[in-house]
Design a protein around this motif. Structure first.
Motif, PDB file in Angstrom:
ATOM      1  N   ASP A 295      47.115  38.424  37.397  1.00 46.63           N
ATOM      2  CA  ASP A 295      47.868  38.911  36.243  1.00 46.63           C
ATOM      3  C   ASP A 295      48.804  37.818  35.729  1.00 46.63           C
ATOM      4  O   ASP A 295      49.519  37.198  36.517  1.00 46.63           O
TER       5      ASP A 295
ATOM      6  N   ASP B 131      52.552  38.236  36.762  1.00 40.47           N
ATOM      7  CA  ASP B 131      52.732  38.042  38.203  1.00 40.47           C
ATOM      8  C   ASP B 131      52.596  36.571  38.572  1.00 40.47           C
ATOM      9  O   ASP B 131      53.363  36.036  39.387  1.00 40.47           O
TER      10      ASP B 131
ATOM     11  N   ALA C  71      61.941  42.440  34.503  1.00 42.40           N
ATOM     12  CA  ALA C  71      61.482  42.256  33.124  1.00 42.40           C
ATOM     13  C   ALA C  71      62.623  41.997  32.147  1.00 42.40           C
ATOM     14  O   ALA C  71      62.475  41.216  31.195  1.00 42.40           O
TER      15      ALA C  71
ATOM     16  N   GLU D 140      43.732  40.646  42.186  1.00 40.83           N
ATOM     17  CA  GLU D 140      43.840  42.099  42.289  1.00 40.83           C
ATOM     18  C   GLU D 140      42.564  42.712  42.843  1.00 40.83           C
ATOM     19  O   GLU D 140      42.611  43.706  43.591  1.00 40.83           O
TER      20      GLU D 140
ATOM     21  N   GLU E 221      53.211  46.877  26.895  1.00 42.90           N
ATOM     22  CA  GLU E 221      52.584  46.313  28.089  1.00 42.90           C
ATOM     23  C   GLU E 221      53.581  46.205  29.218  1.00 42.90           C
ATOM     24  O   GLU E 221      53.253  46.421  30.388  1.00 42.90           O
ATOM     25  N   GLN E 222      54.830  45.875  28.868  1.00 44.65           N
ATOM     26  CA  GLN E 222      55.867  45.791  29.892  1.00 44.65           C
ATOM     27  C   GLN E 222      56.066  47.145  30.555  1.00 44.65           C
ATOM     28  O   GLN E 222      56.169  47.249  31.780  1.00 44.65           O
TER      29      GLN E 222
ATOM     30  N   ILE F 160      51.429  42.968  43.552  1.00 38.40           N
ATOM     31  CA  ILE F 160      50.888  43.376  42.252  1.00 38.40           C
ATOM     32  C   ILE F 160      52.003  44.039  41.443  1.00 38.40           C
ATOM     33  O   ILE F 160      52.619  45.009  41.878  1.00 38.40           O
ATOM     34  N   GLY F 161      52.276  43.492  40.273  1.00 39.73           N
ATOM     35  CA  GLY F 161      53.349  44.021  39.434  1.00 39.73           C
ATOM     36  C   GLY F 161      54.735  43.684  39.930  1.00 39.73           C
ATOM     37  O   GLY F 161      55.720  44.318  39.521  1.00 39.73           O
TER      38      GLY F 161
ATOM     39  N   TRP G 176      56.725  41.474  39.143  1.00 39.77           N
ATOM     40  CA  TRP G 176      57.622  40.982  38.101  1.00 39.77           C
ATOM     41  C   TRP G 176      58.356  42.094  37.361  1.00 39.77           C
ATOM     42  O   TRP G 176      59.412  41.864  36.761  1.00 39.77           O
ATOM     43  N   ARG G 177      57.835  43.304  37.402  1.00 37.73           N
ATOM     44  CA  ARG G 177      58.338  44.371  36.526  1.00 37.73           C
ATOM     45  C   ARG G 177      59.821  44.698  36.712  1.00 37.73           C
ATOM     46  O   ARG G 177      60.535  44.905  35.729  1.00 37.73           O
TER      47      ARG G 177
END
Length: 613
Positions: free
Chosen positions: A480, A483, A594, A535, A610-611, A587-588, A590-591
């Motif tokens: 991703d 990521d 944000a 992933e 998308e965020q 996975i994910g 970074w969220r």
């Protein structure tokens, strides 16, 4: 130099202990000489007593009276460098070096200042000039060895450092630099031995800083070998005695989560918030701020983590030269040099009874390349060689050689078939030599059927790779975008990732890289080039592992599913992760951050929707 993330550079710090004069009777009359020596002695006293202002004032008077005196030039240069006027210091020290009464210490300090300013090749040239005049000067030899003991030139450092050790067998820095040179060549057993000797020499000399540095170097080696308990014990032992030791703290944070009540955690937070931070060298600031960001992230403390991370990346970026335009140029020239027509006759790879074939794992840093290599290397017929700099180094050297021979650079960069074949032959020989030295398994190097080179940046050279070896295979790792980029942004790399310290530049590089990979996807045949998503591996380890082994042309082996149990040297930021069973938490990742990643998302074209997803 142990890990690529936390290299300890002993060159680059000219000792601002004002040296004793090296005056020559012919340099001035006896009275003048006596006066100058008295002034130099007084400068030394003032400086050692903390009276820097008085020392500088006296030094200015000294140089006015004796403007061409080498010792006066030397002292003045050191003070200019201390005041941040490095260009003036370099110019002044060049005059001292060119004096008939010059001393080797002038060359050593000039090289140190040049290296500290980023002029490594010029620093080497200065030391080479000094060694022409004083070929057996152990301090000159030592500094040359330290400077060479990194990256591509590590093999050149070893004979220089052997000569140094022969002349000064009790010099801990020489043994330490030898350890760094062997480690740069992935010969970790030889590195550990030399770090251990360096530790003993530092202990015998009562050199506390040297003792600690050599201990940390050994800890980093243990970490690479997977001896996490031993590595952690070394770092914790140092911090128990010196809770404010930045390098030991940084190394500890790389080992995993640090407890919120760890004594050094508060010490480092207080240091970063104090005026003392501004007094630290930039390299120490980087280590401190990146490690604090890691500690805050591990504790779920988002705002302080990102504050420290932004400061760390800003400091790192200021020290680097990076041009997005030059990257675009490289990609465009490469696309033009390797059109689809060059690959139309490429046959499927086949096993050779004479030699193993090569697998190249490429992609962005932090995209799963280490995980893919670890899965492959868990097969008994595969040797994981790690991130080899061999191809890039010899490619650059070959290009420069042809240009110096009179060929135009544009013509050379088209890489004719003869040049590609020669590059392939050199690469194969150098890699075989390397793995023969570093192989610690019970398997004879000649019995391996595949060798994995997981230098991510070789994605630029996929065309070269496909043509230079008839049986080479290329695996492109994808992950991703957010990521991948966030994982780059929160790491301090040791080399080559100059695009990753600014969010806009990082996002722009990723977008450019993604478009560039479309070219290889379109021109390389499927039997030589595949892509694997991080992933997908996490969600289907069995299926994707079988796909990788099948593409490698090997029979299935169940050990590939237990990759975390494979014992081997790993020199990347993923060393700890791939020693664990597969997990989904990356996975994910970074969220949660944000709100602090607006420039990166904008550069990547990530929308608010998308965020939220």
């Amino acid at each position: 130099m142990p890990t690529k993330e936390a290299q300890h550079n002993t060159l680059g710090k000219p000792a601002l202990v004002i040296p004793a004069p090296h005056m020559n009777a012919g340099a001035a009359g006896s009275t003048n000489q006596s006066n100058a020596m008295k002034m130099i002695a007084e400068i030394r006293d003032q400086w050692s007593n903390g009276q820097q202002r008085k020392a500088r004032k006296l030094c200015s008077r000294l140089q006015k009276q004796y403007p061409d005196l080498p010792d006066a030039l030397h002292i003045h240069a050191l003070m200019d460098h201390q005041d941040g006027q490095s260009s003036d210091a370099i110019h002044t020290l060049e005059k001292a070096c060119n004096s008939p009464q010059s001393q080797s210490i002038y060359f050593i300090d000039l090289a140190a200042i040049l290296n500290a300013c980023g002029y490594e090749s010029q620093a080497k040239a200065v030391l080479q000039q000094g060694l022409v005049r004083w070929p057996l000067d152990p301090k000159l030899l030592l500094q040359m060895g330290i400077l060479l003991a990194r990256g591509h030139t590590a093999h050149q450092a070893i004979p220089v450092l052997k000569r140094t050790i022969a002349l000064t067998p009790n010099e801990w820095l020489a043994w330490n630099a030898m350890g760094a040179a062997y480690l740069a060549q992935d010969n970790i057993n030889a590195a550990i031995y030399h770090f251990q000797v360096a530790e003993k020499r530092a202990h015998d000399a009562g050199h506390t800083d040297g003792l600690i540095d050599t201990r940390i170097s050994q800890g980093e080696c243990l970490r690479e070998l997977g001896n996490l308990k031993g590595a952690r014990a070394i770092f914790e032992d140092i911090l128990a005695r010196l809770p404010g030791h930045i390098r030991a703290w940084y190394c500890l944070t790389l080992m995993g989560k640090v407890a919120a009540d760890h004594p050094s955690r508060k010490t480092m937070i207080d240091l970063a918030a104090s005026n003392r931070l501004s007094l630290l060298p930039s390299g120490q600031k980087e280590l401190l701020l990146f490690s604090l960001a890691k500690a805050h992230m591990d504790a779920g403390e988002i705002d302080p983590a990102m504050k420290n991370l932004a400061a760390a990346n800003h400091i790192k970026r200021q020290s680097l030269s990076y041009s997005p335009q030059s990257i675009e140029t490289v990609f465009n020239v490469t696309r033009a040099a390797f059109p689809a027509s060059r690959f139309k006759d490429l046959e499927p790879p086949h096993d050779s009874p004479d030699q193993p074939s090569h697998i190249f794992v490429i992609g962005m840093p932090r995209s799963g390349t280490t995980l893919v290599e670890q899965i492959l290397s868990s097969h008994p017929s595969v040797f994981g060689a790690g991130e080899l700099d061999v191809l890039g180094y010899h490619q650059d050297n070959m290009v420069e050689f042809h240009v110096k021979q009179g060929r135009s650079r544009d013509a050379v960069l088209k890489f004719d078939d003869a040049m590609i074949k020669l590059l392939g032959d050199v690469y194969r020989k150098k890699v075989r030599d390397r793995i023969t030295k570093i192989n610690t398994s019970e398997t004879d190097p000649n019995d391996f059927r595949r060798i994995v080179d997981k230098m991510p940046g070789n994605f630029v050279r996929a065309g070269l790779i496909a043509l230079m070896h008839p049986n080479s295979r290329i695996i492109h790792c994808r992950r991703d975008p957010m990521d991948t980029c966030f994982s780059c942004y929160n790491r301090r790399f040791g080399r080559s990732q100059n695009f990753s310290y600014d969010q806009h530049e990082l996002g722009a590089f990723y977008s450019t890289y993604l478009k560039f990979m479309d070219h290889w996807r379109n021109v390389l045949p499927a039997h030589r080039f595949i892509e694997v998503n991080y992933e997908d591996i996490v969600n289907d380890l069995d299926g994707q592992s079988r796909r990788l082994i099948n593409f490698s042309g090997l029979p299935w082996h169940d050990g590939c599913l237990e990759f975390h149990k494979t014992e081997r040297q790993i020199r990347t930021h993923s060393a700890l992760q791939v020693r664990q069973p597969i997990y989904r938490s990356s996975i994910g990742a970074w969220r949660p951050y944000a709100a602090h990643l607006g420039p990166l998302m904008e550069s990547l074209g990530i929308t608010t929707n998308e965020q939220a997803g």
